[in-house]
Structure formats: C-alpha cells, structure tokens
Design a protein around this motif. Structure first.
Motif, PDB file in Angstrom:
ATOM      1  N   ASN A   1       0.793  -1.296   0.092  1.00 33.13           N
ATOM      2  CA  ASN A   1      -0.151   0.058   0.003  1.00 33.13           C
ATOM      3  C   ASN A   1       1.002   1.186  -0.108  1.00 33.13           C
ATOM      4  O   ASN A   1       1.898   1.328   0.674  1.00 33.13           O
ATOM      5  CB  ASN A   1      -1.048  -0.025   0.972  1.00 33.13           C
ATOM      6  CG  ASN A   1      -0.321   0.462   2.381  1.00 33.13           C
ATOM      7  OD1 ASN A   1      -0.235   1.339   2.876  1.00 33.13           O
ATOM      8  ND2 ASN A   1       0.313  -0.709   3.212  1.00 33.13           N
ATOM      9  N   GLY A   2       0.315   2.268  -0.819  1.00 31.12           N
ATOM     10  CA  GLY A   2       1.113   3.335  -0.988  1.00 31.12           C
ATOM     11  C   GLY A   2       2.056   3.542  -2.248  1.00 31.12           C
ATOM     12  O   GLY A   2       2.302   2.548  -2.754  1.00 31.12           O
ATOM     13  N   GLY A   3       2.237   4.951  -2.589  1.00 34.23           N
ATOM     14  CA  GLY A   3       3.088   4.965  -3.737  1.00 34.23           C
ATOM     15  C   GLY A   3       2.581   4.673  -5.194  1.00 34.23           C
ATOM     16  O   GLY A   3       3.204   4.595  -6.187  1.00 34.23           O
ATOM     17  N   THR A   4       1.158   4.667  -5.362  1.00 33.50           N
ATOM     18  CA  THR A   4       0.646   4.054  -6.414  1.00 33.50           C
ATOM     19  C   THR A   4      -0.012   5.481  -7.210  1.00 33.50           C
ATOM     20  O   THR A   4      -0.721   5.252  -8.413  1.00 33.50           O
ATOM     21  CB  THR A   4      -0.716   3.350  -6.415  1.00 33.50           C
ATOM     22  OG1 THR A   4      -1.729   3.991  -5.513  1.00 33.50           O
ATOM     23  CG2 THR A   4      -0.190   1.981  -5.585  1.00 33.50           C
TER      24      THR A   4
ATOM     25  N   ARG B   1       7.523  11.106  -6.313  1.00 31.66           N
ATOM     26  CA  ARG B   1       8.090   9.951  -5.347  1.00 31.66           C
ATOM     27  C   ARG B   1       7.204   8.612  -5.515  1.00 31.66           C
ATOM     28  O   ARG B   1       7.537   7.636  -4.865  1.00 31.66           O
ATOM     29  CB  ARG B   1       8.083  10.563  -3.969  1.00 31.66           C
ATOM     30  CG  ARG B   1       9.138  11.531  -3.708  1.00 31.66           C
ATOM     31  CD  ARG B   1      10.468  10.841  -3.570  1.00 31.66           C
ATOM     32  NE  ARG B   1      10.632  10.107  -2.493  1.00 31.66           N
ATOM     33  CZ  ARG B   1      11.575   9.144  -2.653  1.00 31.66           C
ATOM     34  NH1 ARG B   1      12.539   8.994  -3.616  1.00 31.66           N
ATOM     35  NH2 ARG B   1      11.852   8.191  -1.863  1.00 31.66           N
ATOM     36  N   ASP B   2       6.149   8.742  -6.230  1.00 28.59           N
ATOM     37  CA  ASP B   2       5.095   7.539  -6.157  1.00 28.59           C
ATOM     38  C   ASP B   2       5.729   6.419  -7.295  1.00 28.59           C
ATOM     39  O   ASP B   2       5.393   6.763  -8.598  1.00 28.59           O
ATOM     40  CB  ASP B   2       3.879   7.926  -6.714  1.00 28.59           C
ATOM     41  CG  ASP B   2       2.997   8.604  -5.774  1.00 28.59           C
ATOM     42  OD1 ASP B   2       3.318   8.403  -4.517  1.00 28.59           O
ATOM     43  OD2 ASP B   2       2.240   9.255  -5.974  1.00 28.59           O
ATOM     44  N   THR B   3       6.384   5.403  -6.952  1.00 32.99           N
ATOM     45  CA  THR B   3       7.381   4.699  -7.678  1.00 32.99           C
ATOM     46  C   THR B   3       6.900   3.374  -7.640  1.00 32.99           C
ATOM     47  O   THR B   3       7.423   2.306  -8.275  1.00 32.99           O
ATOM     48  CB  THR B   3       8.814   4.798  -7.550  1.00 32.99           C
ATOM     49  OG1 THR B   3       9.063   4.409  -6.300  1.00 32.99           O
ATOM     50  CG2 THR B   3       9.210   6.266  -7.904  1.00 32.99           C
ATOM     51  N   THR B   4       5.946   2.856  -6.741  1.00 33.46           N
ATOM     52  CA  THR B   4       5.488   1.553  -6.464  1.00 33.46           C
ATOM     53  C   THR B   4       4.956   0.727  -7.620  1.00 33.46           C
ATOM     54  O   THR B   4       5.643  -0.368  -7.903  1.00 33.46           O
ATOM     55  CB  THR B   4       4.350   1.601  -5.288  1.00 33.46           C
ATOM     56  OG1 THR B   4       4.923   2.264  -4.137  1.00 33.46           O
ATOM     57  CG2 THR B   4       4.281   0.074  -4.832  1.00 33.46           C
TER      58      THR B   4
ATOM     59  N   ARG C   1     -11.238  11.483  -9.752  1.00 30.82           N
ATOM     60  CA  ARG C   1      -9.687  11.366  -9.335  1.00 30.82           C
ATOM     61  C   ARG C   1      -9.603   9.898  -9.326  1.00 30.82           C
ATOM     62  O   ARG C   1      -8.247   9.697  -9.247  1.00 30.82           O
ATOM     63  CB  ARG C   1      -9.912  11.952  -7.863  1.00 30.82           C
ATOM     64  CG  ARG C   1     -10.179  13.265  -7.954  1.00 30.82           C
ATOM     65  CD  ARG C   1      -8.878  13.960  -7.618  1.00 30.82           C
ATOM     66  NE  ARG C   1      -9.110  15.614  -8.011  1.00 30.82           N
ATOM     67  CZ  ARG C   1      -9.168  16.366  -6.781  1.00 30.82           C
ATOM     68  NH1 ARG C   1      -8.967  16.107  -5.534  1.00 30.82           N
ATOM     69  NH2 ARG C   1      -9.261  17.824  -7.211  1.00 30.82           N
ATOM     70  N   ALA C   2     -10.319   9.136  -9.583  1.00 34.87           N
ATOM     71  CA  ALA C   2     -10.132   7.657  -9.458  1.00 34.87           C
ATOM     72  C   ALA C   2      -8.929   7.326 -10.775  1.00 34.87           C
ATOM     73  O   ALA C   2      -8.186   6.255 -10.593  1.00 34.87           O
ATOM     74  CB  ALA C   2     -11.053   6.725  -9.741  1.00 34.87           C
ATOM     75  N   ILE C   3      -8.906   8.056 -11.599  1.00 30.42           N
ATOM     76  CA  ILE C   3      -8.022   7.717 -12.821  1.00 30.42           C
ATOM     77  C   ILE C   3      -6.587   8.077 -12.305  1.00 30.42           C
ATOM     78  O   ILE C   3      -5.522   7.491 -13.004  1.00 30.42           O
ATOM     79  CB  ILE C   3      -8.306   8.688 -13.984  1.00 30.42           C
ATOM     80  CG1 ILE C   3      -7.867  10.396 -13.771  1.00 30.42           C
ATOM     81  CG2 ILE C   3      -9.572   8.741 -14.460  1.00 30.42           C
ATOM     82  CD1 ILE C   3      -7.869  11.117 -14.759  1.00 30.42           C
ATOM     83  N   ALA C   4      -6.324   8.537 -11.301  1.00 30.23           N
ATOM     84  CA  ALA C   4      -4.784   9.013 -10.872  1.00 30.23           C
ATOM     85  C   ALA C   4      -4.264   7.611 -10.007  1.00 30.23           C
ATOM     86  O   ALA C   4      -3.174   7.532  -9.946  1.00 30.23           O
ATOM     87  CB  ALA C   4      -4.827  10.002  -9.872  1.00 30.23           C
ATOM     88  N   SER C   5      -5.363   6.462  -9.919  1.00 30.24           N
ATOM     89  CA  SER C   5      -4.517   5.486  -9.051  1.00 30.24           C
ATOM     90  C   SER C   5      -4.059   4.574  -9.937  1.00 30.24           C
ATOM     91  O   SER C   5      -4.649   4.187 -11.329  1.00 30.24           O
ATOM     92  CB  SER C   5      -5.963   4.764  -8.229  1.00 30.24           C
ATOM     93  OG  SER C   5      -5.490   3.419  -8.010  1.00 30.24           O
ATOM     94  N   ARG C   6      -2.843   4.013  -9.781  1.00 27.97           N
ATOM     95  CA  ARG C   6      -2.196   2.855 -10.315  1.00 27.97           C
ATOM     96  C   ARG C   6      -2.125   1.627  -9.609  1.00 27.97           C
ATOM     97  O   ARG C   6      -0.996   0.951  -9.608  1.00 27.97           O
ATOM     98  CB  ARG C   6      -0.840   3.332 -10.961  1.00 27.97           C
ATOM     99  CG  ARG C   6      -0.758   4.604 -11.852  1.00 27.97           C
ATOM    100  CD  ARG C   6       0.265   5.038 -12.378  1.00 27.97           C
ATOM    101  NE  ARG C   6       1.441   5.433 -11.255  1.00 27.97           N
ATOM    102  CZ  ARG C   6       2.709   5.199 -11.476  1.00 27.97           C
ATOM    103  NH1 ARG C   6       3.246   4.947 -12.820  1.00 27.97           N
ATOM    104  NH2 ARG C   6       3.340   5.696 -10.677  1.00 27.97           N
ATOM    105  N   ALA C   7      -3.424   1.256  -9.225  1.00 25.20           N
ATOM    106  CA  ALA C   7      -3.549   0.004  -8.328  1.00 25.20           C
ATOM    107  C   ALA C   7      -3.052  -1.266  -9.279  1.00 25.20           C
ATOM    108  O   ALA C   7      -3.458  -1.084 -10.536  1.00 25.20           O
ATOM    109  CB  ALA C   7      -4.753  -0.251  -7.803  1.00 25.20           C
TER     110      ALA C   7
END
Length: 167
Positions: A79-82, A87-90, A120-126
C-alpha cells in the motif's frame, strides 16, 4: 454478492506479507497497514510479515524478490506510492517484475473508486499480478482505498487465486 463460477475450497488459510511504501509513516502512524492486517486476521488469514519501506524502486523490488524466495508467504500486499507524484514509484517497480499481470484488479479497483470519489480515481495505479508463484497486490495508501480494495476485491478472491497458483 454474486454466485461464484468456481466455489472456493473451504478452509484455505493464506499467509500474507504487508508492505507499506512511505517516506513518512511509522509503525505507530501506519493506519492503512494496520487496517490490512486487521482485515486479513478477521478473515482468518495469517500475517507473516509487516514492513514499512521508503518509496525507492530498488528497495521495493528487493522486498518482492526476497518474498519471492520465501516458502512461508503466498501473497504480498503493498500500500502506498501508486499515484503520479514524482515519489510514487511503487507501480513502476512492481510492474517490471510481474510474470503475469491481473489487469482486472486495477480496472475494477478504479471502477469501484470512481463510484466513491469520482474522476480522481484515474490517478490510481493499483496493480496486481504474480511473481515467483506469489500473488502481489498494490493499493493506494489511503485507508479508504485500502478498505475498498481489501473488502471488495482482495478478500473475496484471495483463496481462489492462491488455489489456482498452487495447481
């Protein structure tokens, strides 16, 4: 809940590792990591490891490779960095290692997120997939996103997916 096309085998317990990717969280302040742990334990799964690591691609990949060698872990939940901040490199670190991807996870997660938070969900890279016979899930770091992903997607499918990998 809809009828499952292939019923789960009852009694399967899955051993999971939780990895929070954050430059600022500590064990005391990591609400999302604790929530993942609580939900897994509440579903009678095992938490075999729980770590907080900085958002550094090499360190994220090292954790995946280390857990990939472990016979005691079936699933790794990050969880985190998505997001899309510098800095979001996960996502980038995980995606490069996946041997098989599960695109439906990210697609469904964003769809469900859209229903809660709108565009805003488009920014999630789950993302989710398999590395060395380990199931990997990567969720955003917010507790609401973690609860959504765990309750609507991961927990309902975790035993089925692990059973499929063990065949």
């Amino acid at each position: 809940m809809k009828k499952q096309p292939h019923p789960d085998v009852p009694g399967i317990t899955v051993t999971c590792a939780i990895v929070t990717v954050s430059d600022t969280r500590t064990l005391e302040t990591d609400k999302s990591g604790h929530l993942i742990q609580e939900l897994l334990l509440g579903s009678r799964h095992i938490v075999g490891a729980y770590k907080i690591i900085p958002d550094e691609p090499a360190q994220i990949q090292a954790e995946i490779e280390s857990f990939g060698q472990s016979v005691n872990v079936d699933v790794i939940i990050f969880n985190g960095g998505t997001g899309i901040a510098p800095r979001d490199t996960t996502y980038d670190a995980i995606e490069k290692l996946l041997e098989k991807s599960l695109p439906g996870f990210g697609e469904l997660f964003r769809f469900l997120s859209y229903q809660e938070i709108g565009s805003r969900a488009i920014a999630s890279r789950a993302v989710a997939g398999i590395y060395q016979n380990k199931l990997i899930f990567s969720l955003p770091g917010s507790s609401n996103a973690v609860r959504l992903g765990m309750e609507k997607l991961i927990l309902p499918e975790i035993t089925h997916l692990v059973s499929q990998m063990r065949k």
